[in-house]
Design an enzyme around this catalytic site. Structure first.
Site, PDB file in Angstrom:
ATOM      1  N   ASN A 137      -2.353 161.772 124.933  1.00 14.36           N
ATOM      2  CA  ASN A 137      -3.110 162.752 125.719  1.00 14.36           C
ATOM      3  C   ASN A 137      -4.583 162.348 125.654  1.00 14.36           C
ATOM      4  O   ASN A 137      -5.214 162.475 124.617  1.00 14.36           O
ATOM      5  CB  ASN A 137      -2.930 164.155 125.124  1.00 14.36           C
ATOM      6  CG  ASN A 137      -3.794 165.185 125.853  1.00 14.36           C
ATOM      7  OD1 ASN A 137      -4.482 164.860 126.823  1.00 14.36           O
ATOM      8  ND2 ASN A 137      -3.760 166.424 125.375  1.00 14.36           N
ATOM      9  N   PRO A 138      -5.143 161.844 126.756  1.00 15.52           N
ATOM     10  CA  PRO A 138      -6.523 161.352 126.679  1.00 15.52           C
ATOM     11  C   PRO A 138      -7.539 162.481 126.563  1.00 15.52           C
ATOM     12  O   PRO A 138      -8.710 162.229 126.297  1.00 15.52           O
ATOM     13  CB  PRO A 138      -6.703 160.608 128.014  1.00 15.52           C
ATOM     14  CG  PRO A 138      -5.701 161.216 128.942  1.00 15.52           C
ATOM     15  CD  PRO A 138      -4.561 161.714 128.112  1.00 15.52           C
ATOM     16  N   ASN A 194       2.024 168.550 130.774  1.00 15.38           N
ATOM     17  CA  ASN A 194       3.490 168.527 130.898  1.00 15.38           C
ATOM     18  C   ASN A 194       4.072 167.227 131.457  1.00 15.38           C
ATOM     19  O   ASN A 194       5.267 167.137 131.730  1.00 15.38           O
ATOM     20  CB  ASN A 194       4.018 169.734 131.703  1.00 15.38           C
ATOM     21  CG  ASN A 194       3.818 171.015 130.920  1.00 15.38           C
ATOM     22  OD1 ASN A 194       3.876 170.998 129.698  1.00 15.38           O
ATOM     23  ND2 ASN A 194       3.550 172.115 131.603  1.00 15.38           N
ATOM     24  N   ARG A 202     -14.268 175.106 119.893  1.00 12.22           N
ATOM     25  CA  ARG A 202     -13.959 176.328 120.656  1.00 12.22           C
ATOM     26  C   ARG A 202     -13.255 177.358 119.776  1.00 12.22           C
ATOM     27  O   ARG A 202     -13.441 178.561 119.950  1.00 12.22           O
ATOM     28  CB  ARG A 202     -13.109 175.997 121.889  1.00 12.22           C
ATOM     29  CG  ARG A 202     -11.677 175.538 121.595  1.00 12.22           C
ATOM     30  CD  ARG A 202     -11.020 175.001 122.863  1.00 12.22           C
ATOM     31  NE  ARG A 202      -9.617 174.651 122.706  1.00 12.22           N
ATOM     32  CZ  ARG A 202      -9.161 173.522 122.181  1.00 12.22           C
ATOM     33  NH1 ARG A 202     -10.002 172.614 121.720  1.00 12.22           N
ATOM     34  NH2 ARG A 202      -7.865 173.285 122.106  1.00 12.22           N
ATOM     35  N   ARG A 216     -12.549 175.236 126.573  1.00 14.14           N
ATOM     36  CA  ARG A 216     -11.943 173.955 126.213  1.00 14.14           C
ATOM     37  C   ARG A 216     -12.960 172.812 126.204  1.00 14.14           C
ATOM     38  O   ARG A 216     -12.879 171.887 125.399  1.00 14.14           O
ATOM     39  CB  ARG A 216     -10.817 173.655 127.212  1.00 14.14           C
ATOM     40  CG  ARG A 216      -9.779 172.757 126.660  1.00 14.14           C
ATOM     41  CD  ARG A 216      -8.485 172.921 127.353  1.00 14.14           C
ATOM     42  NE  ARG A 216      -7.471 173.366 126.422  1.00 14.14           N
ATOM     43  CZ  ARG A 216      -6.958 172.611 125.466  1.00 14.14           C
ATOM     44  NH1 ARG A 216      -7.357 171.384 125.312  1.00 14.14           N
ATOM     45  NH2 ARG A 216      -6.047 173.084 124.658  1.00 14.14           N
ATOM     46  N   ASP A 236      -1.496 169.688 118.460  1.00  8.25           N
ATOM     47  CA  ASP A 236      -0.257 170.459 118.353  1.00  8.25           C
ATOM     48  C   ASP A 236       0.317 170.777 119.739  1.00  8.25           C
ATOM     49  O   ASP A 236       1.533 170.853 119.912  1.00  8.25           O
ATOM     50  CB  ASP A 236      -0.514 171.761 117.590  1.00  8.25           C
ATOM     51  CG  ASP A 236      -0.886 171.493 116.140  1.00  8.25           C
ATOM     52  OD1 ASP A 236      -0.541 170.415 115.622  1.00  8.25           O
ATOM     53  OD2 ASP A 236      -1.532 172.354 115.520  1.00  8.25           O
TER      54      ASP A 236
HETATM   55  C1  LIG Z   1     -13.930 183.413 107.233  1.00  2.75           C
HETATM   56  C2  LIG Z   1     -13.270 182.177 107.660  1.00  2.75           C
HETATM   57  C3  LIG Z   1     -11.914 182.415 108.127  1.00  2.75           C
HETATM   58  C4  LIG Z   1     -11.177 181.160 108.535  1.00  2.75           C
HETATM   59  C5  LIG Z   1      -9.727 181.422 108.679  1.00  2.75           C
HETATM   60  C6  LIG Z   1      -9.042 180.211 109.141  1.00  2.75           C
HETATM   61  C7  LIG Z   1      -7.565 180.355 109.186  1.00  2.75           C
HETATM   62  C8  LIG Z   1      -7.003 179.209 109.975  1.00  2.75           C
HETATM   63  C9  LIG Z   1      -5.519 179.220 110.072  1.00  2.75           C
HETATM   64  C10 LIG Z   1      -5.135 178.268 111.146  1.00  2.75           C
HETATM   65  C11 LIG Z   1      -3.679 178.240 111.390  1.00  2.75           C
HETATM   66  C12 LIG Z   1      -3.407 177.232 112.441  1.00  2.75           C
HETATM   67  C13 LIG Z   1      -2.012 177.243 112.904  1.00  2.75           C
HETATM   68  C14 LIG Z   1      -1.846 176.208 113.998  1.00  2.75           C
HETATM   69  C15 LIG Z   1      -2.092 176.459 115.248  1.00  2.75           C
HETATM   70  C16 LIG Z   1      -2.066 175.374 116.297  1.00  2.75           C
HETATM   71  O1  LIG Z   1      -0.745 175.181 116.732  1.00  2.75           O
HETATM   72  C17 LIG Z   1      -2.925 175.777 117.469  1.00  2.75           C
HETATM   73  C18 LIG Z   1      -3.007 174.645 118.506  1.00  2.75           C
HETATM   74  O2  LIG Z   1      -3.530 173.484 117.935  1.00  2.75           O
HETATM   75  P1  LIG Z   1      -4.143 172.280 118.815  1.00  2.75           P
HETATM   76  O3  LIG Z   1      -3.194 171.995 119.931  1.00  2.75           O
HETATM   77  O4  LIG Z   1      -4.274 171.093 117.896  1.00  2.75           O
HETATM   78  O5  LIG Z   1      -5.428 172.763 119.349  1.00  2.75           O
HETATM   79  N1  LIG Z   1      -4.266 176.071 117.010  1.00  2.75           N
HETATM   80  C19 LIG Z   1      -4.771 177.301 117.009  1.00  2.75           C
HETATM   81  O6  LIG Z   1      -4.161 178.228 117.466  1.00  2.75           O
HETATM   82  C20 LIG Z   1      -6.173 177.461 116.451  1.00  2.75           C
HETATM   83  C21 LIG Z   1      -6.267 178.580 115.473  1.00  2.75           C
HETATM   84  C22 LIG Z   1      -7.639 178.552 114.858  1.00  2.75           C
HETATM   85  C23 LIG Z   1      -8.063 179.871 114.413  1.00  2.75           C
HETATM   86  C24 LIG Z   1      -9.439 179.907 113.855  1.00  2.75           C
HETATM   87  N1  ADP Z   2      -3.506 164.266 130.965  1.00  5.62           N
HETATM   88  C1  ADP Z   2      -3.612 165.565 130.675  1.00  5.62           C
HETATM   89  N2  ADP Z   2      -4.452 166.379 131.380  1.00  5.62           N
HETATM   90  C2  ADP Z   2      -4.576 167.682 131.061  1.00  5.62           C
HETATM   91  N3  ADP Z   2      -3.888 168.292 130.076  1.00  5.62           N
HETATM   92  C3  ADP Z   2      -3.047 167.535 129.343  1.00  5.62           C
HETATM   93  C4  ADP Z   2      -2.857 166.149 129.606  1.00  5.62           C
HETATM   94  N4  ADP Z   2      -1.958 165.653 128.724  1.00  5.62           N
HETATM   95  C5  ADP Z   2      -1.585 166.697 127.948  1.00  5.62           C
HETATM   96  N5  ADP Z   2      -2.232 167.820 128.315  1.00  5.62           N
HETATM   97  C6  ADP Z   2      -2.158 169.174 127.717  1.00  5.62           C
HETATM   98  O1  ADP Z   2      -3.301 169.363 126.896  1.00  5.62           O
HETATM   99  C7  ADP Z   2      -3.047 170.415 125.988  1.00  5.62           C
HETATM  100  C8  ADP Z   2      -3.804 170.238 124.719  1.00  5.62           C
HETATM  101  O2  ADP Z   2      -3.445 169.055 124.149  1.00  5.62           O
HETATM  102  P1  ADP Z   2      -3.613 168.668 122.633  1.00  5.62           P
HETATM  103  O3  ADP Z   2      -3.329 167.206 122.553  1.00  5.62           O
HETATM  104  O4  ADP Z   2      -2.792 169.549 121.805  1.00  5.62           O
HETATM  105  O5  ADP Z   2      -5.159 168.892 122.340  1.00  5.62           O
HETATM  106  P2  ADP Z   2      -5.923 170.050 121.549  1.00  5.62           P
HETATM  107  O6  ADP Z   2      -5.481 169.967 120.137  1.00  5.62           O
HETATM  108  O7  ADP Z   2      -7.358 169.708 121.717  1.00  5.62           O
HETATM  109  O8  ADP Z   2      -5.533 171.358 122.168  1.00  5.62           O
HETATM  110  C9  ADP Z   2      -1.569 170.418 125.779  1.00  5.62           C
HETATM  111  O9  ADP Z   2      -1.098 171.701 126.068  1.00  5.62           O
HETATM  112  C10 ADP Z   2      -1.008 169.412 126.778  1.00  5.62           C
HETATM  113  O10 ADP Z   2       0.055 169.981 127.501  1.00  5.62           O
END
Ligand SMILES: CCCCCCCCCCCCC/C=C/[C@@H](O)[C@H](COP(=O)(O)O)NC(=O)CCCCC
Ligand code: ADP
Ligand code: CA
Length: 559
Positions: A145-146, A181, A318, A312, A205
């Site tokens: 995923n770029p 997707n 974010r 984003r 994730d």
């Molecule tokens: C006072 C400081 C409080 C800090 C509390 C931090 C608790 C963090 C727990 C994070 C759990 C993360 C569970 C995973 C979620 C990911 O699936 C989801 C998507 O990840 P990605 O695709 O890599 O972006 N991430 C989140 O939903 C981010 C949750 C962050 C909340 C601060």
């Molecule tokens: N080429 C693309 N353009 C836009 N969105 C994409 C592309 N490839 C994957 N995605 C979507 O981007 C979202 C975020 O990807 P992810 O790799 O988890 O990054 P992040 O951790 O920053 O959220 C995923 O839901 C995925 O479906």
């Protein structure tokens, strides 16, 4: 420990010293030859104790004839060149070296031989041993995923991962995704999976979730399993999934390897590690919605995600901004949570039994037959209204979180549920009831330190096999497609439609591994060990593996 027969043993030269090198099916070990040190042999002879060193064969990445000009850069290497006239033929063994905090690196050791024949023999015998390691992948399908995380996925892969795969003779077909997707749909319908030993995901994730959905759906379709049936016994995927972290949270990588480091992940893939993982299936009124492996969060984490999708462009930051904003909003949501508790033998979320590499709890997988019988009996009971095995809790909640693994990540190194297990067929259901802002802050803070985040009167946690959630107020039925996450395009907010509704103040949304679910009323069932990752779980901290250990010494014992 059972003694292994020697496959090869020779006197070679390593770092200008004569060493005895021994290979058996488990260990490559070497030790400086004491007498040659004392006598002097034209080789450097420094005083000090002779160390026996070794590396496990299963952690050797590759063996190669040493490139000629590789050894002329430094002073000591020039010196080495002088005696290399005597020992003109050399080979290099590349192996896994553990560094700090679960990080792995590719290290190397070079041995010089007196004859070309001997050098070739060593290369051949080591290569033969590597080829016997049947779980090592030879061919991989890689999706990048770029746009994940800091948008470095492609350069991370090209600079850090591809050279290692090349060194280990792994071939890779690489697809850089062009839209959300893309990877999921390619896996579901197009990819010729017979060609590969595994699928690698470069991203966060959310990207992992695409691969998960593509592979699991494809497997069910191939086996005629209807995913819409909440009680269907799903068929485990045969291909392993590797994760090269290049996203924002990367919790699935962190919680299965112990660090978010692309090189470490690449090395776990190369050695063919295997970690089974639970997957939650999520349904709404007998319609399949999504799978989840990490967090299913309603309330706080759903609201953080919804808000963060509009930001984003900020990258991983974010979540911090939206986290603060959501915390200040201090919303709570009313509803009913019903759950089927796991048996007492499965431990409980407040024991201190952490899931680590080779976890004993995860090794007691119930047979799918037992599971199927148990599940159909429970469903029958639940449908008849005889829900005696089910617990029902009605309340006002700031957060409802289901963690089918710890969800450890750099923001929370022990995770949302530190004792949750990767592959035990259960999830930890955490209910945070309405409380003061200060109390909620105290609870959140405990995710970042050693204190117990469940030790609050307003928090309860249960280990469950299934759960359901019903919001207090009926949700509107107009949400487009029940089984699809709303369409996402490029950098526009990826999850918009479902959360812009004006009912948002009484309903939150479910954060499902970083994707927003289109429904709030859901039924969740943990599918034990549905997938396998190229990982081994978090290793207990170990001493450096190339120093004197019993295996090394045993390999060097005279036969
Ligand atoms: C006072 C400081 C409080 C800090 C509390 C931090 C608790 C963090 C727990 C994070 C759990 C993360 C569970 C995973 C979620 C990911 O699936 C989801 C998507 O990840 P990605 O695709 O890599 O972006 N991430 C989140 O939903 C981010 C949750 C962050 C909340 C601060
Ligand atoms: N080429 C693309 N353009 C836009 N969105 C994409 C592309 N490839 C994957 N995605 C979507 O981007 C979202 C975020 O990807 P992810 O790799 O988890 O990054 P992040 O951790 O920053 O959220 C995923 O839901 C995925 O479906
Ligand atoms: Ca689990």
């Amino acid at each position: 420990m059972e003694k292994q027969p020697r496959l090869l043993s020779s006197k070679l030269v390593h770092k200008q010293r004569q060493v005895e090198v021994v290979l058996n099916s488990r260990i490559l070990a070497w030790k400086e030859i004491e007498s040659s040190r004392k006598r002097g042999s034209g080789l450097n002879d420094t005083s000090g104790t002779a160390h026996s060193r070794g590396v496990q064969v299963c952690e050797i990445l590759a063996v190669q004839k040493t490139e000629e000009d590789e050894s002329t850069n430094t002073r000591s290497q020039k010196k080495a060149k002088q005696y290399s006239l005597l020992y003109a033929h050399s080979f290099t063994v590349f192996y896994v070296k553990r560094t700090r905090q679960h990080q792995w690196r590719c290290s190397e050791v070079t041995f010089h031989c007196a004859s070309q024949g001997l050098c070739e023999q060593w290369i051949q015998v080591i290569a033969e041993q590597l080829s016997l390691l049947a779980n090592r992948p030879k061919s991989l399908l890689v999706y990048i995923n770029p746009y994940g995380g800091k948008q470095c996925g492609q350069s991370i892969y090209e600079q850090k991962v591809a050279p290692l795969f090349h060194r280990a003779c792994i071939s890779a077909d690489v697809i850089v995704t062009e839209y959300a997707n893309h990877a999921r749909d390619h896996l579901k319908t197009e990819a010729n999976l017979d060609k590969y030993d595994g699928v690698v995901c470069v991203g966060g994730d959310g990207m992992f979730s695409e691969i998960l959905h593509g592979l699991v759906s494809r497997t069910q379709t191939d086996h005629g399993v209807d995913q819409n049936q909440p009680d269907a016994v799903l068929v485990p995927c045969s291909l392993h999934i590797g994760i090269i972290p290049a996203g924002s949270t990367d919790c699935i990588c962190f919680a299965t390897i112990g660090t978010n480091d692309p090189v470490t992940s690449a090395l776990h893939i190369i050695v063919g590690d295997s970690q089974p993982m639970d997957v939650c299936s999520v349904h709404h009124n007998n319609v399949f919605l999504r799978y989840s492996v990490s967090l299913l969060g309603y309330g706080f984490y759903g609201d953080v995600l919804t808000d963060s999708e509009r930001k984003r462009w900020l990258g991983p930051a974010r979540y911090d901004l939206s986290g603060v904003k959501t915390f200040l909003s201090h919303n709570f949501y009313e509803g009913t949570v019903s759950f089927l508790p796991a048996e007492d033998t499965m431990g409980n979320p407040r024991d201190k039994l952490r899931c680590r590499s080779g976890c004993h709890v995860c090794q007691h997988k119930p047979s799918s037959k037992d599971n199927q019988w148990e599940m159909s009996e429970e469903k029958e009971k639940f449908d008849k209204g005889d829900s005696s095995d089910w617990n029902v809790i009605h309340g006002k909640f700031i957060a409802i979180n289901a963690a089918s693994m710890s969800c450890a990540c750099p923001r929370s190194p022990k995770g949302l549920s530190p004792s949750a297990h990767l592959a035990d067929g259960t999830a930890d259901l955490i209910l945070v009831r309405k409380c003061s802002r200060l109390d909620f802050f105290r609870h959140l803070l405990r995710h970042t330190n050693k204190d117990d985040q469940f030790d609050h009167s307003f928090v309860e946690v249960h280990r469950v096999r299934k759960f359901r959630f019903q919001p207090q107020h009926q949700e509107p039925v107009s949400l487009e497609d029940l089984s699809e996450t709303p369409k996402k395009t490029g950098f526009s907010p990826m999850c918009s439609a479902q959360t812009n509704c004006n009912y948002s103040s009484i309903h939150s949304s479910w954060n499902c591994d970083g994707e927003i679910l289109p429904h709030t009323a859901i039924q969740v069932s943990v599918q034990c060990q549905l997938i396998r990752l190229f990982a081994r779980g978090i290793e207990e901290q170990q001493p450096h593996c190339v120093f004197e250990d019993p295996c090394t010494l045993q390999a060097l014992e005279p036969h």
